[in-house]
Design a protein around this motif. Structure first.
Motif, PDB file in Angstrom:
ATOM      1  N   MET A  98       0.806  -1.229   0.000  1.00 42.58           N
ATOM      2  CA  MET A  98       0.000   0.000   0.000  1.00 42.58           C
ATOM      3  C   MET A  98       0.837   1.276   0.000  1.00 42.58           C
ATOM      4  SD  MET A  98      -1.434   0.216   3.876  1.00 42.58           S
ATOM      5  CE  MET A  98      -0.470   1.051   5.138  1.00 42.58           C
ATOM      6  N   GLU A  99       2.133   1.143   0.281  1.00 42.16           N
ATOM      7  CA  GLU A  99       2.984   2.337   0.375  1.00 42.16           C
ATOM      8  C   GLU A  99       3.668   2.667  -0.952  1.00 42.16           C
ATOM      9  OE1 GLU A  99       3.903  -0.610   0.845  1.00 42.16           O
ATOM     10  OE2 GLU A  99       6.069  -0.865   0.633  1.00 42.16           O
ATOM     11  N   LEU A 124      -2.045  -4.273  -0.471  1.00 40.73           N
ATOM     12  CA  LEU A 124      -1.732  -5.043   0.740  1.00 40.73           C
ATOM     13  C   LEU A 124      -1.220  -4.160   1.878  1.00 40.73           C
ATOM     14  CD1 LEU A 124      -1.179  -7.928   1.983  1.00 40.73           C
ATOM     15  CD2 LEU A 124       1.127  -7.696   1.050  1.00 40.73           C
ATOM     16  N   ASP A 125      -1.758  -4.412   3.053  1.00 37.06           N
ATOM     17  CA  ASP A 125      -1.249  -3.753   4.257  1.00 37.06           C
ATOM     18  C   ASP A 125      -0.161  -4.637   4.892  1.00 37.06           C
ATOM     19  OD1 ASP A 125      -0.815  -2.920   6.903  1.00 37.06           O
ATOM     20  OD2 ASP A 125      -2.786  -1.993   7.049  1.00 37.06           O
ATOM     21  N   ASN A 126      -0.560  -5.745   5.448  1.00 42.74           N
ATOM     22  CA  ASN A 126       0.370  -6.725   6.023  1.00 42.74           C
ATOM     23  C   ASN A 126       1.445  -6.092   6.928  1.00 42.74           C
ATOM     24  OD1 ASN A 126       0.939  -9.458   6.287  1.00 42.74           O
ATOM     25  ND2 ASN A 126       2.622  -9.388   4.813  1.00 42.74           N
ATOM     26  N   GLY A 127       1.012  -5.366   7.909  1.00 43.56           N
ATOM     27  CA  GLY A 127       1.947  -4.788   8.877  1.00 43.56           C
ATOM     28  C   GLY A 127       2.409  -3.381   8.537  1.00 43.56           C
ATOM     29  N   ARG A 128       2.129  -2.945   7.298  1.00 46.07           N
ATOM     30  CA  ARG A 128       2.614  -1.630   6.900  1.00 46.07           C
ATOM     31  C   ARG A 128       1.962  -0.514   7.700  1.00 46.07           C
ATOM     32  NH1 ARG A 128       3.323  -5.100   2.963  1.00 46.07           N
ATOM     33  NH2 ARG A 128       5.011  -4.836   1.449  1.00 46.07           N
ATOM     34  N   SER A 129       0.680  -0.692   8.022  1.00 47.06           N
ATOM     35  CA  SER A 129       0.022   0.398   8.748  1.00 47.06           C
ATOM     36  C   SER A 129       0.574   0.536  10.160  1.00 47.06           C
ATOM     37  CB  SER A 129      -1.498   0.218   8.756  1.00 47.06           C
ATOM     38  OG  SER A 129      -1.836  -0.983   9.374  1.00 47.06           O
ATOM     39  N   SER A 130       1.044  -0.559  10.738  1.00 45.88           N
ATOM     40  CA  SER A 130       1.615  -0.365  12.081  1.00 45.88           C
ATOM     41  C   SER A 130       2.949   0.363  11.993  1.00 45.88           C
ATOM     42  CB  SER A 130       1.724  -1.684  12.854  1.00 45.88           C
ATOM     43  OG  SER A 130       2.431  -2.608  12.116  1.00 45.88           O
ATOM     44  N   GLN A 131       3.713   0.159  10.909  1.00 45.87           N
ATOM     45  CA  GLN A 131       4.929   0.962  10.715  1.00 45.87           C
ATOM     46  C   GLN A 131       4.574   2.430  10.480  1.00 45.87           C
ATOM     47  OE1 GLN A 131       6.707  -1.196   7.423  1.00 45.87           O
ATOM     48  NE2 GLN A 131       6.355  -3.047   8.608  1.00 45.87           N
ATOM     49  N   LEU A 132       3.457   2.630   9.782  1.00 47.23           N
ATOM     50  CA  LEU A 132       3.017   3.994   9.486  1.00 47.23           C
ATOM     51  C   LEU A 132       2.734   4.759  10.772  1.00 47.23           C
ATOM     52  CD1 LEU A 132       2.305   5.665   6.948  1.00 47.23           C
ATOM     53  CD2 LEU A 132      -0.043   4.879   7.205  1.00 47.23           C
ATOM     54  N   GLY A 133       2.198   4.045  11.737  1.00 46.84           N
ATOM     55  CA  GLY A 133       1.833   4.698  12.985  1.00 46.84           C
ATOM     56  C   GLY A 133       2.964   4.775  13.995  1.00 46.84           C
ATOM     57  N   ARG A 159       8.446   4.644  10.630  1.00 48.50           N
ATOM     58  CA  ARG A 159       7.652   5.055   9.476  1.00 48.50           C
ATOM     59  C   ARG A 159       8.532   5.137   8.220  1.00 48.50           C
ATOM     60  NH1 ARG A 159       4.079  10.413   9.701  1.00 48.50           N
ATOM     61  NH2 ARG A 159       2.898   9.137  11.150  1.00 48.50           N
ATOM     62  N   ASP A 160       9.757   5.606   8.372  1.00 52.76           N
ATOM     63  CA  ASP A 160      10.621   5.802   7.206  1.00 52.76           C
ATOM     64  C   ASP A 160      10.930   4.509   6.450  1.00 52.76           C
ATOM     65  OD1 ASP A 160      10.622   8.362   8.081  1.00 52.76           O
ATOM     66  OD2 ASP A 160      12.791   8.541   8.358  1.00 52.76           O
ATOM     67  N   VAL A 161      10.730   3.386   7.096  1.00 55.03           N
ATOM     68  CA  VAL A 161      11.037   2.142   6.394  1.00 55.03           C
ATOM     69  C   VAL A 161      10.068   1.964   5.211  1.00 55.03           C
ATOM     70  CG1 VAL A 161       9.605   0.407   7.584  1.00 55.03           C
ATOM     71  CG2 VAL A 161      11.951  -0.143   6.936  1.00 55.03           C
ATOM     72  N   LEU A 162       8.943   2.646   5.276  1.00 55.85           N
ATOM     73  CA  LEU A 162       7.980   2.599   4.168  1.00 55.85           C
ATOM     74  C   LEU A 162       8.450   3.416   2.965  1.00 55.85           C
ATOM     75  CD1 LEU A 162       4.674   2.970   6.226  1.00 55.85           C
ATOM     76  CD2 LEU A 162       5.523   0.903   5.140  1.00 55.85           C
ATOM     77  N   HIS A 163       9.531   4.141   3.121  1.00 57.32           N
ATOM     78  CA  HIS A 163      10.076   4.888   1.974  1.00 57.32           C
ATOM     79  C   HIS A 163      10.826   3.985   1.010  1.00 57.32           C
ATOM     80  CE1 HIS A 163      10.355   8.692   4.765  1.00 57.32           C
ATOM     81  NE2 HIS A 163       9.139   8.219   4.652  1.00 57.32           N
ATOM     82  N   CYS A 164      11.142   2.792   1.474  1.00 56.36           N
ATOM     83  CA  CYS A 164      12.002   1.866   0.718  1.00 56.36           C
ATOM     84  C   CYS A 164      11.486   1.622  -0.697  1.00 56.36           C
ATOM     85  CB  CYS A 164      12.101   0.541   1.468  1.00 56.36           C
ATOM     86  SG  CYS A 164      13.048  -0.713   0.603  1.00 56.36           S
ATOM     87  N   ILE A 165      12.381   1.694  -1.680  1.00 58.11           N
ATOM     88  CA  ILE A 165      11.992   1.407  -3.055  1.00 58.11           C
ATOM     89  C   ILE A 165      12.565   0.067  -3.530  1.00 58.11           C
ATOM     90  CG2 ILE A 165      11.661   3.841  -3.660  1.00 58.11           C
ATOM     91  CD1 ILE A 165      14.396   3.766  -5.076  1.00 58.11           C
TER      92      ILE A 165
END
Ligand code: SF4
Lengths: 234, 481, 250
Positions: free
Chosen positions: B242-243, B295-304, B309-315
């Motif tokens: 989702m990110e 897919l979320d699969n844990g991403r929203s907990s990193q978002l919060g 949170r920055d780990v969601l920046h990963c490309i």
């Protein structure tokens, strides 16, 4: 999961009660910068620089680019290339491309098949040697050709054969990728009217998955030839 | 050996196995060195890399902090283009969404292009359980699939396989009289996989980026397989984290510059496909249906979580693996999950709770090479420390470890106590030292002394010596320039 | 120029390598700088911090705030400990209003040794002479996190007769990493072994660096492997060179 909950959950994690509304244009979050660094956005080459760079970059990627002063010179060039490759079957993407570039005569000695409609064409094109297409844009910075899915353009002709020949005009070459987007945006970003696919091709298909040894022609073509009519000169 | 977390081993045990494997280590060293050098060359050639990197970071940070807005736009626009959207909160829901489409289409064969997120939800296993055949079409993934292993690198999944091993795998898959030269092996794979493309009922891909302003899915490949997989079968399923969203096409230009350079040192990716909905009525090729599973699969907990949170920046470029000195020696499988290297050491413990992943944050010397390499400047080394901090308070931490750090704080918080403790240690070490070194394998620091001589404490500390030092301060000028 | 600075010796140098701190004092004296050693200092707290024991790091790190409050400059022989102060003290003491300001102030005035010589004192040529083959290992924290890349090389370049050979894969970590070397000792050893191999390959007689933690690790590994190399902190090498050479050019 329910869509509403999915978005609600994201908003909550971001510390908001309700998810931001995407429909209201006014709600778009403020940004200090969009896209590439400013110096890059300002970067622009002139006609000759674009042409030279495109050719050089494509060559670096293992493709080739040939520039012709006139359309008839290009036609001769294509004829010579086809003679050299002597394919048993040449695939072309459809539409007005052939007529516009006046390629009927050049192609007539070959057995030519035009891409009409998926899925029927797939089987026939799967084992074709040479595919001839035009392109919608090209990018000088990276030696890239851009093909859009559009009425009459069977873009898979660029992918299935082992040799891809692009017949194009120098005026189609932009300096960098961002300019291509600007052009596409000018036609309207309305999703329903965007082409279903825009494919950016930079040289032949490649892989380094076996002991990091570079090979070309893995799934897509092993050779990409760009024949460019320098329409800026005429 | 099919390495990984199926066996409930620790990182220490898995890396022990990897460290015995000389071929693996040589192969990883060879390839990562090359990728690292090429990346260096490609970024030098581009110039002003730090400005590009900063733009990359800004774009990802902005998007992720407004993910509700941008994902909403992406979804609305993708729908307007004719895509069907599915939402999945975890791996199971994502698999169910995929299986739903597969069943509706009565599909027998799914052709896939490389996608980390599909590894994350183990979709191949789910499909095979339902007797649906899945074929990986990225050359590296195809090799890994034949070997029944997990990828050991994000970008080069079969980094650990020799050409001999690959020849054997291809021979088992029907190759006849194959040589070990790359050309022969690739020709076999091309022919074999061409059949798959042509006969697959469904094509499945990941999503490198989603463009919010148009609802487009963007795929990067060098082989051209993603384009075949997405265009040839009648149905295309995209599974995306989702990110993965970017606000605009202009932002995609930045990623198109950062990603290939960081991943393989290429100036440009060979094929970039921008897919906006299924094929339109007037068009002549493309799939009839496009499904996007978000897919979320844990991403929203990193978002919060502010710290992560920055780990969601990963490309997912893999640059952090190529520079990591730990990855260099133990390879990818020792990390035990689909995401190896520094990004895996952070991501895996955030996503998975198992004992076998608990030690991952400790598998780093915190040298910071990953941060330096990361095109979007994710401070992975700081995140590893944060993970250690969280673990330190948890049930898995040994009591002795906690006591040791309490003792350290007690002794080092007061200069008087510190002096006393170090003097006592000086006395205690007398029988152990030899020539200024401690050579015996010794006590709690055994891990050190097993392979290294430790220095002995100096006969006199600096602080004791300093009071007797005479300073002769010269009055001088600094260097003439 | 006359100036007074505080020396932050670091616990490792204080107890294991006092001659490194002593060399720093001598060199700074030569450059017209008087050195004080505030006894309230113990350790920057990094070992605990990096292991996840933040509270313990805080109480130990406080000793530095107490020790260095009254000085204009603080100089340390370690890029890693200096980096700890620079990058994590503001965060570590953020929640304590009484200390947050001190922590931020400490960041602005704390320098790694070579950084202080080159950037603050403007000294690169100490008139040293050192007729040996030397290779330099840039420690990760000093070079990456603190950004001290050129300074040690500038100082070495001005040492007469010194033959500096480049260390292959110099930027790769030596495998020290504090508790990492103990907890993940096998991986750490593999890293140290590779580093040792590269050092051997240079044929250097001396390995020089700016962090005793890394040098202890590489030197300890090489000694264990039976290929001892002379390991020196930059300050030690410069001082020895100054004693050979003509002293500071002024
Ligand atoms: S963390 Fe950074 S370097 Fe590592 S894969 Fe992600 S984007 Fe690439």
């Amino acid at each position: 999961m329910n869509e509403q909950e999915f978005f609600q959950n994201i908003a909550r994690r971001l510390g908001r009660e309700f998810p931001a509304d995407a429909n209201a244009a006014a709600a778009a979050p403020a940004r200090t910068s969009v896209g590439a660094p400013d110096f890059w956005q300002a970067h622009e080459w002139n006609h000759q620089e674009r042409l030279d760079n495109f050719a050089a970059e494509l060559a670096r990627l293992g493709g080739s680019a040939q520039v012709y002063e006139t359309l008839s010179a290009l036609q001769e060039g294509l004829a010579a290339l086809l003679l050299e490759l002597s394919p048993s079957l040449v695939g072309v993407w459809g539409g007005e491309f052939i007529a516009k570039m006046q390629l009927q005569g050049v192609l007539s000695p070959c057995k030519v098949m035009e891409w009409v409609e998926q899925p029927e064409m797939i089987e026939q094109f799967a084992h074709i040697d040479v595919g001839v297409t035009g392109c919608d844009f090209a990018i000088a910075d990276t030696g890239t050709v851009v093909l859009l899915a559009a009425a009459g353009q069977g873009r898979l002709v660029s992918l299935l054969p082992s040799v891809h020949i692009v017949v194009m005009k120098a005026s189609q070459i932009h300096t960098r990728m961002g300019e291509v987007w600007r052009d596409i945006e000018l036609r309207g970003l309305d999703p329903a009217h965007l082409p279903s696919t825009a494919i950016f091709i930079s040289g032949p298909s490649r892989s380094s998955d076996i002991e990091n040894d570079l090979t070309i022609g893995v799934h897509g073509p092993a050779a990409v030839h760009a024949l460019i009519w320098d329409d800026g000169k005429s | 050996m099919s390495a990984g977390a199926k066996d409930r081993t620790s990182v220490i045990e898995r890396s022990h196995a990897a460290l015995q494997d000389d071929f693996l280590r040589a192969a990883v060293r060879f390839t990562t060195d090359r990728l690292k050098d090429r990346k260096h060359g490609a970024t030098e050639e581009l110039g002003r890399w730090e400005e590009w990197r900063e733009r990359g970071r800004e774009i990802r940070a902005h998007t992720v902090s407004h993910l509700d807005y941008y994902l909403r736009r992406f979804v609305d626009n993708a729908r307007a283009a004719g895509a069907e959207i599915h939402f999945a909160s975890d791996a199971q829901e994502a698999s169910a969404a995929v299986l739903g489409v597969v069943h509706a289409k009565q599909a027998q064969l799914v052709a896939k292009s490389k996608s980390m997120v599909s590894e994350e939800i183990h979709i191949n296993r789910r499909l095979e359980e339902q007797n649906v055949r899945v074929v990986e079409t990225d050359l590296g993934e195809y090799i890994i699939q034949l070997a029944n292993e997990m990828p050991s690198h994000i970008i080069i999944p079969a980094i650990h396989k020799t050409r001999e091993q690959i020849k054997d795998l291809f021979t088992r898959d029907g190759g006849q009289n194959l040589g070990t030269d790359t050309k022969a092996l690739v020709t076999f794979a091309r022919r074999k996989l061409r059949e798959t493309f042509l006969t697959a009922d469904i094509g499945m891909t990941g999503c490198n980026f989603g463009v919010a302003e148009s609802g487009s899915v963007v795929l990067f490949t060098n082989e051209g397989n993603a384009d075949m997989v997405s265009a040839l079968p009648k149905t295309h399923i995209v599974v995306m984290g989702m990110e993965r969203v970017l606000p605009t096409f202009a932002d995609l230009e930045v990623m198109a510059n950062l990603l290939p350079r960081s991943a393989t040192g290429q100036k440009v990716i060979t094929y970039m496909s921008v897919i906006t909905g299924p094929r339109r009525a007037q068009e002549r090729c493309g799939p009839e249906e496009l499904h996007i599973v978000i897919l979320d699969n844990g991403r929203s907990s990193q978002l919060g979580d502010d710290e992560f949170r920055d780990v969601l920046h990963c490309i997912r470029c893999g640059a952090c693996l190529n520079v990591c000195p730990v990855y260099r020696h133990i390879g990818g499988h020792a990390y035990g999950s689909v995401y190896p290297g520094p990004i895996g050491a952070v991501l895996t413990p955030l996503l998975l709770q198992g004992e076998e992943f608990a030690d991952l944050p400790n598998a780093s010397s915190l040298c910071g090479a990953c941060y330096e390499a990361c095109p979007v400047k994710i401070p992975l080394h700081d995140m590893l420390v944060a993970l250690r901090r969280r673990a330190a308070g948890g049930p898995r931490t040994k009591r002795a470890e906690r006591a040791a750090w309490r003792g350290y704080a007690l002794a080092f918080a007061k200069p008087g106590r510190y002096r006393l403790v170090t003097r006592m240690a000086r006395l205690a070490q007398t029988p152990l030292q030899h020539d200024g070194y401690i050579e015996s394998t010794w006590g709690p620091l055994m891990g050190w002394t097993n392979s290294r001589h430790a220095p002995a404490l100096a006969p006199e500390s600096f602080r004791d010596r300093f009071s007797r030092m005479k300073q002769d301060v010269r009055t001088i000028k600094s260097d003439p320039q | 120029m006359w100036m007074k600075v505080a020396l932050f010796a670091t616990c490792l140098v204080d107890n294991f390598y006092p001659h490194v701190a002593e060399s720093m004092v001598r060199i700074l004296n030569h450059c017209g700088v008087e050195v004080e050693f505030p006894e309230a200092q113990t350790c920057c707290g990094q070992p605990a911090f990096n292991s996840g024991y933040q509270e313990q790091a805080r109480v130990v790190g406080r000793t530095l705030l107490d020790a260095f409050g009254n000085y204009e400059y603080v100089v340390s022989p370690s890029g890693s400990c200096t980096g700890m102060i620079h990058h994590y003290y503001p965060y570590l003491f953020d929640s304590n209003p009484g200390l947050a300001g001190h922590a931020r102030e400490l960041v602005t005035k704390t320098y790694e040794f070579s950084q202080f010589l080159v950037n603050i004192l403007g000294v690169t040529d100490l008139g040293a002479q050192f007729a040996h083959t030397v290779t330099y290992h840039p420690s990760c924290h000093g070079s990456r996190l603190l950004g001290v890349k050129q300074e040690p090389l500038e100082l070495l370049a001005r040492v007469r007769d010194l033959n500096l050979v480049e260390l292959p894969h110099a930027q790769d970590c030596c495998g020290f990493g504090g508790a990492f070397a103990v907890k993940m000792s096998e991986i750490s050893t593999a890293m140290a072994t590779e580093k040792a191999d590269w050092v051997t390959e240079t044929g250097a007689e001396v390995l020089v660096g700016t962090d005793m933690g890394c040098l202890m690790n590489i030197g300890g590994r090489m000694r264990h492997m039976g290929r001892p190399v002379r390991v020196m902190h930059l300050a030690e090498l410069l001082l020895e060179g100054m004693e050979q050479g003509s002293g500071v050019r002024g």
